[in-house]
Design a protein around this motif. Structure first.
Motif, PDB file in Angstrom:
ATOM      1  N   SER A  37      -9.307   1.800   3.440  1.00 28.28           N
ATOM      2  CA  SER A  37      -8.058   1.032   3.506  1.00 28.28           C
ATOM      3  C   SER A  37      -7.623   0.754   4.947  1.00 28.28           C
ATOM      4  CB  SER A  37      -6.926   1.721   2.726  1.00 28.28           C
ATOM      5  OG  SER A  37      -7.162   3.067   2.510  1.00 28.28           O
ATOM      6  N   LYS A  38      -8.518   0.914   5.885  1.00 23.98           N
ATOM      7  CA  LYS A  38      -8.110   0.721   7.272  1.00 23.98           C
ATOM      8  C   LYS A  38      -7.651  -0.700   7.548  1.00 23.98           C
ATOM      9  CE  LYS A  38     -12.466  -0.390   9.542  1.00 23.98           C
ATOM     10  NZ  LYS A  38     -13.566   0.031  10.377  1.00 23.98           N
ATOM     11  N   SER A  39      -8.270  -1.710   6.844  1.00 27.35           N
ATOM     12  CA  SER A  39      -7.858  -3.094   7.110  1.00 27.35           C
ATOM     13  C   SER A  39      -6.401  -3.306   6.675  1.00 27.35           C
ATOM     14  CB  SER A  39      -8.782  -4.068   6.385  1.00 27.35           C
ATOM     15  OG  SER A  39      -8.899  -3.678   5.032  1.00 27.35           O
ATOM     16  N   VAL A  40      -6.014  -2.634   5.544  1.00 25.86           N
ATOM     17  CA  VAL A  40      -4.606  -2.720   5.129  1.00 25.86           C
ATOM     18  C   VAL A  40      -3.707  -2.120   6.208  1.00 25.86           C
ATOM     19  CG1 VAL A  40      -2.921  -2.106   3.353  1.00 25.86           C
ATOM     20  CG2 VAL A  40      -5.318  -2.538   2.702  1.00 25.86           C
ATOM     21  N   GLY A  41      -4.125  -0.962   6.692  1.00 29.60           N
ATOM     22  CA  GLY A  41      -3.336  -0.280   7.723  1.00 29.60           C
ATOM     23  C   GLY A  41      -3.169  -1.160   8.952  1.00 29.60           C
ATOM     24  N   GLU A  42      -4.235  -1.781   9.357  1.00 31.71           N
ATOM     25  CA  GLU A  42      -4.159  -2.608  10.556  1.00 31.71           C
ATOM     26  C   GLU A  42      -3.255  -3.811  10.349  1.00 31.71           C
ATOM     27  OE1 GLU A  42      -8.293  -2.953  11.515  1.00 31.71           O
ATOM     28  OE2 GLU A  42      -8.179  -1.241  12.909  1.00 31.71           O
ATOM     29  N   ARG A  43      -3.277  -4.367   9.134  1.00 33.39           N
ATOM     30  CA  ARG A  43      -2.413  -5.500   8.857  1.00 33.39           C
ATOM     31  C   ARG A  43      -0.928  -5.074   8.936  1.00 33.39           C
ATOM     32  NH1 ARG A  43      -0.332  -6.858   4.084  1.00 33.39           N
ATOM     33  NH2 ARG A  43      -1.879  -5.734   2.844  1.00 33.39           N
ATOM     34  N   ILE A  44      -0.626  -3.905   8.357  1.00 31.67           N
ATOM     35  CA  ILE A  44       0.766  -3.411   8.379  1.00 31.67           C
ATOM     36  C   ILE A  44       1.237  -3.227   9.817  1.00 31.67           C
ATOM     37  CG2 ILE A  44       2.275  -1.486   7.701  1.00 31.67           C
ATOM     38  CD1 ILE A  44       1.337  -2.989   5.286  1.00 31.67           C
ATOM     39  N   LEU A  45       0.360  -2.633  10.632  1.00 32.42           N
ATOM     40  CA  LEU A  45       0.726  -2.426  12.043  1.00 32.42           C
ATOM     41  C   LEU A  45       0.951  -3.771  12.728  1.00 32.42           C
ATOM     42  CD1 LEU A  45      -1.701   0.443  13.179  1.00 32.42           C
ATOM     43  CD2 LEU A  45       0.775   0.598  12.821  1.00 32.42           C
ATOM     44  N   ALA A  46       0.064  -4.733  12.424  1.00 31.66           N
ATOM     45  CA  ALA A  46       0.182  -6.051  13.059  1.00 31.66           C
ATOM     46  C   ALA A  46       1.500  -6.713  12.669  1.00 31.66           C
ATOM     47  CB  ALA A  46      -1.001  -6.931  12.672  1.00 31.66           C
ATOM     48  N   GLU A  47       1.985  -6.358  11.460  1.00 29.68           N
ATOM     49  CA  GLU A  47       3.272  -6.910  11.015  1.00 29.68           C
ATOM     50  C   GLU A  47       4.455  -6.145  11.614  1.00 29.68           C
ATOM     51  OE1 GLU A  47       3.022  -6.665   6.776  1.00 29.68           O
ATOM     52  OE2 GLU A  47       1.518  -8.262   6.619  1.00 29.68           O
ATOM     53  N   GLN A  48       4.154  -5.276  12.577  1.00 33.07           N
ATOM     54  CA  GLN A  48       5.198  -4.500  13.270  1.00 33.07           C
ATOM     55  C   GLN A  48       5.923  -3.538  12.333  1.00 33.07           C
ATOM     56  OE1 GLN A  48       6.207  -5.179  16.832  1.00 33.07           O
ATOM     57  NE2 GLN A  48       4.138  -5.991  16.782  1.00 33.07           N
ATOM     58  N   LYS A  49       5.254  -3.198  11.239  1.00 33.14           N
ATOM     59  CA  LYS A  49       5.829  -2.159  10.384  1.00 33.14           C
ATOM     60  C   LYS A  49       5.021  -0.894  10.656  1.00 33.14           C
ATOM     61  CE  LYS A  49       5.680  -5.282   6.874  1.00 33.14           C
ATOM     62  NZ  LYS A  49       5.465  -5.610   5.465  1.00 33.14           N
ATOM     63  N   PHE A  50       5.700   0.159  11.045  1.00 30.18           N
ATOM     64  CA  PHE A  50       4.963   1.317  11.521  1.00 30.18           C
ATOM     65  C   PHE A  50       5.077   2.526  10.605  1.00 30.18           C
ATOM     66  CE2 PHE A  50       6.428  -1.012  15.405  1.00 30.18           C
ATOM     67  CZ  PHE A  50       5.220  -1.672  15.616  1.00 30.18           C
ATOM     68  N   SER A  51       5.811   2.400   9.491  1.00 31.46           N
ATOM     69  CA  SER A  51       6.041   3.610   8.704  1.00 31.46           C
ATOM     70  C   SER A  51       4.922   3.827   7.696  1.00 31.46           C
ATOM     71  CB  SER A  51       7.390   3.537   7.991  1.00 31.46           C
ATOM     72  OG  SER A  51       7.247   2.775   6.819  1.00 31.46           O
ATOM     73  N   MET A  52       4.673   5.086   7.398  1.00 35.76           N
ATOM     74  CA  MET A  52       3.690   5.443   6.392  1.00 35.76           C
ATOM     75  C   MET A  52       4.099   4.872   5.043  1.00 35.76           C
ATOM     76  SD  MET A  52       1.141   7.075   7.715  1.00 35.76           S
ATOM     77  CE  MET A  52       0.312   8.027   6.457  1.00 35.76           C
ATOM     78  N   MET A  53       5.410   4.798   4.805  1.00 37.55           N
ATOM     79  CA  MET A  53       5.860   4.281   3.516  1.00 37.55           C
ATOM     80  C   MET A  53       5.495   2.804   3.386  1.00 37.55           C
ATOM     81  SD  MET A  53       6.759   6.823   1.887  1.00 37.55           S
ATOM     82  CE  MET A  53       7.176   5.944   0.372  1.00 37.55           C
ATOM     83  N   ALA A  54       5.577   2.058   4.478  1.00 41.03           N
ATOM     84  CA  ALA A  54       5.179   0.648   4.435  1.00 41.03           C
ATOM     85  C   ALA A  54       3.709   0.540   4.043  1.00 41.03           C
ATOM     86  CB  ALA A  54       5.419   0.001   5.807  1.00 41.03           C
ATOM     87  N   PHE A  55       2.910   1.445   4.556  1.00 40.62           N
ATOM     88  CA  PHE A  55       1.488   1.447   4.233  1.00 40.62           C
ATOM     89  C   PHE A  55       1.271   1.802   2.770  1.00 40.62           C
ATOM     90  CE2 PHE A  55      -2.421   4.173   4.030  1.00 40.62           C
ATOM     91  CZ  PHE A  55      -3.362   3.150   4.158  1.00 40.62           C
ATOM     92  N   LEU A  56       1.960   2.859   2.335  1.00 39.12           N
ATOM     93  CA  LEU A  56       1.770   3.295   0.942  1.00 39.12           C
ATOM     94  C   LEU A  56       2.195   2.196  -0.040  1.00 39.12           C
ATOM     95  CD1 LEU A  56       2.805   7.093   1.042  1.00 39.12           C
ATOM     96  CD2 LEU A  56       0.503   6.101   0.944  1.00 39.12           C
TER      97      LEU A  56
END
Lengths: 615, 615
Positions: free
Chosen positions: B140-159
């Motif tokens: 799921s690293k690509s999902v994680g990278e997309r979330i970070l790119a969207e300037q959302k940094f929380s684990m909850m945003a990822f989950l």
């Protein structure tokens, strides 16, 4: 022919142990002044003293040093010594604490005496005889020796045994000789009174002293602060005003060094791990409890570290060397080691004997001091009062700290800097109102403070600008100016005066110069008042950790830091690289002494420094 | 295959800057405990951190250090970094501040996750999601990278962007795994709570720590004292509790460096001794007064050192370089030197710029500090409150200081020694009633003091004798014992505990051991509370000035004196030659560290020492 004789054997008790003959007067050591005066009429000069080492460097070959053959017997002993050693017939005798001895007076007395058969001629004033500053015939030495042999040691005893002439003030007035040559100085206050008063204007005529010379001018006026008694818990950081004696032996009972058993060594003979000895336990002695029973053969007492060893016992065996299974009824113990008499017992008084002087007056009260004071029951501790120091900043440009800034003005920071230095030195600082540029008001305020406080410090107003009000004060007051120019940077116009026994320190207004002036001249006085013996700051040698390429015609006291690194001592200036004078005081831990002249110093060169004690 | 991942990138702000991963737990660095636990189930372990230097020595080759590719972006950045670097499919992610991570929990989560198509399995308890201590699929690293790119940094945003399973406490209970592995420690108090409680009896079972290990056990609990504002004149000797900023430029006006004349440099062109330039004097500017006029061509203003330079002027010439005969009507001055623009004028802000941080919080307030505080108008100074320290001596053998001696008893001196040490360290000592040998009363008194004071020190009662009441206290209280045996002499039974955030120091009753224990363990805590940054005493290298032939199986802290002599640092023990333990504390200026083992030391050998600050 007249032989001049200076008696320099006294103990100078009232001058607080300073050698009176070496007091500066006003610039030279007093004895040098006397030697110069004596040289005007004497073919031979003798200095009677048992302290050759102190005087030789000053006297050089101007006079002969003769050891007192009757040391401790006062002036008569010295006079008889001189009579035994002089080459001529006549002796002009003076004390070493007389700043105004007069060769003219000696000449007229000598002229009168040699025309008579009398043994001596002695000044006398209002019934007061002055056997010091009199002229004697050397031939009366046998009379003098007889008087001493009769255990009479006073000059008056000697004079009553010989025929002598008296010379009243009128006698000297005939020869236009003022009658002040008998003045002597027994106390700092008499010394102050004898010093010449301030010259009419010193504004532009300043004698430059070295730092050491300036310090030696102050030294005679360092007195002791008064004593007060305070509670032990309040005394930390203060200075003891009395020697402290052991009020008891330590320990004051035979003390056990271990947890274990008190035994009779004889009972343990032959004991070993394999063949333990078994003893009956008759008592348990806790710390602080008193043994109730005496050990009899084959008994032991359980004992704690620090507890009193019972009578009969002469050794303590560690718990580990016994069988911890004392359990069966708790009455028996197995001893697994042979003990010797005295083992693990500290005898009474072994650490400190009752009556021993354990702490000398003048010691700083820190943790170790506090522990000893408590041990010996000193809950009320004699300490020196903190010297009360009045602090004035001068200058119309100064604002209060709380004030908003105004153009051309700055807040008064010097008073707070000096107050912190006073506190760190052990004094009690009092920050006074800023002195504006009004000469009369300044004089009034400073003189009033000199009455009320133990000393006064001013900052600013000491150079030669138009508004340098401290210069005006020293020009016009009734006190004595000790110096007003020192060969040093910063702080060369630092001026110090004395008035009714109180010192007035006029430090430079430049913050770093004021700081240095305090450390070199004020701190030692406060330290001395608190019983300090090493008055002036100690110079420590170190290697320079950076080049210092700025040569100076004067010694410089450069703010720096010192550090101990890999067993070596290093110093590094922090002044020149910092933009602000005050900021470099923040980090400074020492003043590096850069000597005058030369072409600057290089990394690794040896220099000296003074450590700054910030607390 | 599971890859264990420890996130060690946090700033530990709430733990006062200490690296949480290295906190001792209870003896080892926390991360070492975690690595051991992870090794049970992981084939590969990654530590995500930007601070390789700190972690490398602890981690050695047990794990791989991977620099955070998204530093500062929190756990999600670390997780994505790990997904990029792991060799296998599954990641067990934990934080570095979690002492109870569980490989059993990781194994059961991994087993569940791999039977599904979900991306992660995350513990959840009462609605609280625990994304740290969860198992993730690396894919799921690509999902994680997309979330970070969207300037959302929380684990909850990822989950919320992936499909994940929740694992409630009941899930772990089925596998007999207690749900405490999610505990983390953000504050010293959470750390204290997580530490294991005292073992039932530590009387005879003591773990021996080195001095450094013991100090590191205390370090996490060094907090800051509260702040108070006090008057500048009361602040000397205290410690600043805030950074101090320049409230103005220094100087805040163009300042004359000399007594002399303010001029326009252009008017002095060609001036020399032989051919002086004559200017009209239009004003006299004293220190603190404001220039009223602007210099126009061929005019000058008389000006004092430190005064404000008038507008129009761009140089000041020293009085000595002018003809002092300004007298004829006082209106003309002869200038004898050509000046350059800026000569002898200090520009605004040259020394200090407004807004500069001039003194850092934690600085000791001495003379230099006081001067700067005054300069910037700080009459009310923010300082750290003196830590309030309760001091108990223990032992029934102790008498009050005022008491007459009794056989077997001694006066309480330790309390006063320690109080002086507390004061010297900057604390406020409170001497409490002596504790007698009554366990319940001791516990009550000590716990009450821990409530009321910032820390508690006891002396005595720490070894293993029958009446060693502090040992009993540590056996029975609710606090945590940090250590009770140190590899050092004197003072090996020194014990330290923590209770509700307050430290309890149980020092040895032997005076020198109590003294050493204070210097090594208590003083650093007080210093830290007062903003000190270098918590534990610095070791300085010196040459031994005397033989020390007594070898010891433990490091010894020997009372001594140090001196700087001819550029070198020397130390000399004073303990062994003095009869009394306490008397040698009087003169000691350092503790010489004699290492364990060896065959003693000789004159000239290099040793280390700790300087004692008596004030």
């Amino acid at each position: 022919m007249i032989t001049g004789v200076i008696l320099a054997g006294g103990q100078s008790r009232r001058m607080r142990g300073r050698t009176k003959a070496l007091l500066p007067f006003p610039k030279k050591p007093l004895i040098q002044l006397q030697l110069e005066e004596m040289s005007k009429c004497c073919d031979e000069i003798l200095v009677i003293t048992s302290d050759r080492r102190t005087f030789e460097p000053v006297i050089k070959d101007i006079a002969r040093i003769v050891p007192d053959i009757h040391p401790g017997l006062g002036p008569l002993g010295g006079l008889v010594t001189a009579m035994n050693h002089c080459s001529g017939e006549f002796i002009w005798l003076v004390g070493c604490d007389m700043p105004f001895i007069s060769s003219s007076a000696a000449i007229v007395m000598h002229n009168t005496l040699k025309m008579t058969q009398a043994e001596a001629i002695v000044p006398i004033e209002e019934g007061m005889v002055h056997p010091l500053h009199a002229v004697y015939r050397a031939r009366s030495k046998s009379v003098g020796e007889r008087i001493l042999a009769e255990q009479k040691f006073s000059m008056m005893a000697f004079l009553s045994a010989i025929d002598w002439l008296d010379a009243p003030p009128s006698y000297f007035e005939q020869h236009h000789i003022p009658f002040k040559f008998t003045v002597n100085m027994n106390t700092p206050s008499e010394y102050e009174q004898a010093l010449p008063t301030t010259a009419s204007s010193l504004r532009f005529q300043r004698d430059t002293l070295t730092v050491a010379e300036a310090q030696s001018k102050i030294a005679p006026f360092i007195g002791s602060s008064e004593e007060e008694k305070i509670n032990l818990t309040e005394s930390f950081g203060r200075y003891l005003a009395q020697d402290i004696f052991a009020t008891q032996d330590v320990p004051h009972f035979r003390r056990s060094g271990y947890d274990g058993y008190a035994v009779r060594a004889i009972d343990t003979q032959g004991a070993s791990h394999e063949v333990p000895v078994q003893l009956q336990v008759i008592e348990t002695i806790a710390c602080g409890s008193v043994p109730k029973r005496v050990l009899t053969p084959n008994t032991a007492a359980r004992i704690m570290t620090g507890a009193a060893v019972p009578e009969g016992a002469d050794a303590v065996i560690m718990l580990e060397m016994t069988d911890s299974a004392e359990l069966p009824a708790g009455l028996k113990v197995q001893i697994k080691k042979e003990m010797k008499t005295g083992d693990n017992i500290t005898p009474i008084g072994q650490e400190i004997r009752q009556g021993t002087a354990v702490i000398a007056s003048g010691n700083y009260i820190h943790a170790g001091t506090a522990a000893l004071l408590a041990t010996f029951g000193y809950m009320d501790v004699p300490v020196y009062q903190r010297p009360k120091v009045a602090i004035f900043a001068t200058g119309s440009e100064l604002l209060e700290v709380r004030s908003a800034l105004e153009k051309g003005k700055i807040r008064n920071s010097n008073s707070y800097m000096i107050a912190a230095q006073v506190k760190a030195a052990g004094g009690h600082p009092f920050i006074m109102d800023v002195l504006r540029d009004d000469a009369a008001a300044v004089k009034k305020a400073v003189l009033a403070a000199l009455e009320q406080y133990d000393m006064v410090i001013t900052t600013g107003g000491v150079s030669v600008g138009d508004y340098d009000i401290m210069v005006d004060l020293f020009d016009s007051w009734e006190g004595r100016l000790l110096f007003n120019k020192i060969a040093m940077r910063p702080g060369s116009p630092t001026s110090v005066g004395i008035h009714n026994g109180k010192l007035l320190f006029a430090l430079s207004g430049n913050p770093s110069a004021g700081f240095v002036g305090f450390e070199l001249f004020v701190r030692p006085v406060i330290a001395g008042m608190l019983g300090g013996t090493e008055a002036f700051p100690r110079l420590i040698t170190a290697s320079l950790a950076a080049d210092f390429t700025k040569p100076s015609p004067y010694p410089r006291y450069v703010r720096g830091v010192y550090r101990m690194d890999e067993g070596k001592v290093w110093v590094e200036p922090i002044g020149p690289d910092k933009s602000s004078v005050t900021v470099s005081l923040l980090d400074a831990t020492c003043l590096i002494v850069i000597p005058a002249g030369g072409r600057g110093l290089r990394f690794g060169d040896q220099v000296q420094f003074i450590a700054i004690q910030h607390n």
